[in-house]
Design an enzyme around this catalytic site. Structure first.
Site, short mmCIF file in Angstrom:
data_model
loop_
_atom_site.label_atom_id
_atom_site.label_comp_id
_atom_site.label_asym_id
_atom_site.label_seq_id
_atom_site.Cartn_x
_atom_site.Cartn_y
_atom_site.Cartn_z
N ARG A 149 0.64 -1.07 -0.22
CA ARG A 149 -0.49 -0.05 0.20
C ARG A 149 0.81 1.38 0.21
NH1 ARG A 149 -2.30 -3.12 4.33
NH2 ARG A 149 -4.72 -4.34 3.53
N LYS A 173 -2.02 -1.98 7.81
CA LYS A 173 -3.73 -1.13 8.16
C LYS A 173 -3.12 -1.46 9.64
CE LYS A 173 -6.90 -0.55 4.28
NZ LYS A 173 -8.23 -1.14 4.00
N HIS A 245 -2.28 2.09 -5.65
CA HIS A 245 -3.12 0.59 -5.97
C HIS A 245 -2.60 0.04 -6.77
CE1 HIS A 245 -4.62 -0.51 -2.03
NE2 HIS A 245 -4.93 -0.88 -2.65
N ARG A 248 -0.14 -1.78 -7.15
CA ARG A 248 -0.87 -3.59 -5.72
C ARG A 248 -1.75 -4.24 -6.51
NH1 ARG A 248 -1.63 -4.91 -0.14
NH2 ARG A 248 -3.49 -4.94 0.50
N HIS A 271 -4.07 -8.45 3.77
CA HIS A 271 -5.30 -8.93 3.85
C HIS A 271 -5.59 -9.79 5.62
CE1 HIS A 271 -6.51 -8.72 -0.49
NE2 HIS A 271 -5.86 -7.55 0.11
N TYR A 280 -9.29 -11.18 -6.40
CA TYR A 280 -8.20 -10.69 -8.00
C TYR A 280 -7.74 -12.37 -8.59
CZ TYR A 280 -6.65 -7.24 -4.74
OH TYR A 280 -6.26 -5.66 -4.64
#
Length: 299
Positions: A149, A173, A245, A248, A271, A280
């Site tokens: 990110r 995150k 992104h 990414r 994630h 994806y």
């Protein structure tokens, strides 16, 4: 029973028990405040023990009438559910009025991606003979080669680079750390940038460990990375809406199309849920046509 006295406890619960980042906590509290605003708009006091499922549904309808997108409504519902879940955990309420509150169905938009030819075109537009050019080249290589990110890139630290094992440690995150492999090409360019370009900057105090610095010697901003990629896309004549992104997305898509294990990609992307990574698993239509043509007996 009014709502306000319980917001501080909810804040502490999110911070201490769920270990959420400050911006996530702010979003959750903002969702509860929206519920308060709804009650103010209809001229009623928000009394916790009197709230029913129909009241919460009416609140979501109110949000919708104000023009809130489905994604916004879903996020607010998540915050409301978390709040009432907290109240149940603390035995403040006997029943949870939000337990059957449903979020709107969200369409799963496939993210834009770049193919390897487009990524190479962007890299070829960079003049790596200049220090800022070398920094730009490293940024593109790491965003695409590691799937970071933009915030993970700008917060990357020299002390979290492990060249012997070819891993970097990133802060994702919710302040969650993870190890991500870094390829030999990106690692070599990174070492050149740090040892031959970055050393000539007058680094400001407190920024000594940040990998990517601006001309003033401060850590590079997120907006600078966005601007860089936009300018490279224009120079490479790529007519897609490019952002950090996008690289990414491309990283994840190319890995999965190449046969990488979904769990491994989930780990590298950071994630929390495998469901997020599953987006994806799309393949482009041309590839699917090729598979049908080559392998189906009726083609």
């Amino acid at each position: 029973m009014s709502i306000q006295p319980y917001l501080k406890g909810f804040n502490d619960y999110l911070r201490l028990e769920r270990s959420l980042a400050a911006n996530s906590i702010e979003a959750y509290l903002g969702d509860v405040q929206k519920l308060c605003q709804y009650y103010e708009s209809i001229g009623r006091d928000l009394l916790l023990k009197e709230i029913q499922l129909d009241d919460l549904r009416a609140f979501i309808t109110w949000l919708n009438d104000l023009g809130a997108q489905a994604t916004t409504q879903a996020r607010v519902i998540s915050g409301i559910k978390a709040f009432f879940g907290y109240l149940m955990q603390e035995e403040i309420l006997d029943e949870d009025p939000a337990v059957l509150l449903e979020a709107p169905k969200l369409s799963r938009k496939l993210p834009d991606t770049l193919n390897i030819h487009e990524i190479n075109k962007m890299i070829d537009c960079i003049d790596a003979s200049k220090p800022e050019g070398m920094r730009s080249k490293v940024i593109v290589e790491i965003l695409y080669g590691c799937g970071l990110r933009v915030s993970e890139l700008t917060s990357l630290r020299i002390s979290n680079i492990f060249p012997q094992t070819e891993f970097i440690k990133v802060l994702g995150k919710g302040d969650k750390e993870r190890l991500v492999p870094i390829g030999s090409t990106a690692l070599k360019l990174l070492e050149i940038y740090i040892n031959e370009c970055r050393v000539h900057l007058n680094i400001k105090k407190g920024n000594e460990d940040f990998v990517f610095l601006n001309r003033s010697g401060s850590s590079l901003s997120r907006i600078s990375v966005f601007k860089l990629l936009k300018s490279l896309a224009v120079a490479a004549n790529i007519r897609k809406n490019i952002s950090p992104h996008t690289l990414r997305h491309s990283f994840a898509t190319h890995l999965i199309e190449g046969g990488a294990d979904l769990r491994a990609v989930q780990e590298m992307l950071g994630h929390a849920s495998i469901t997020t990574t599953e987006i994806y698993t799309h393949l482009d239509r041309d590839y699917l046509k090729t598979v049908i043509t080559q392998f189906h007996p009726r083609s």
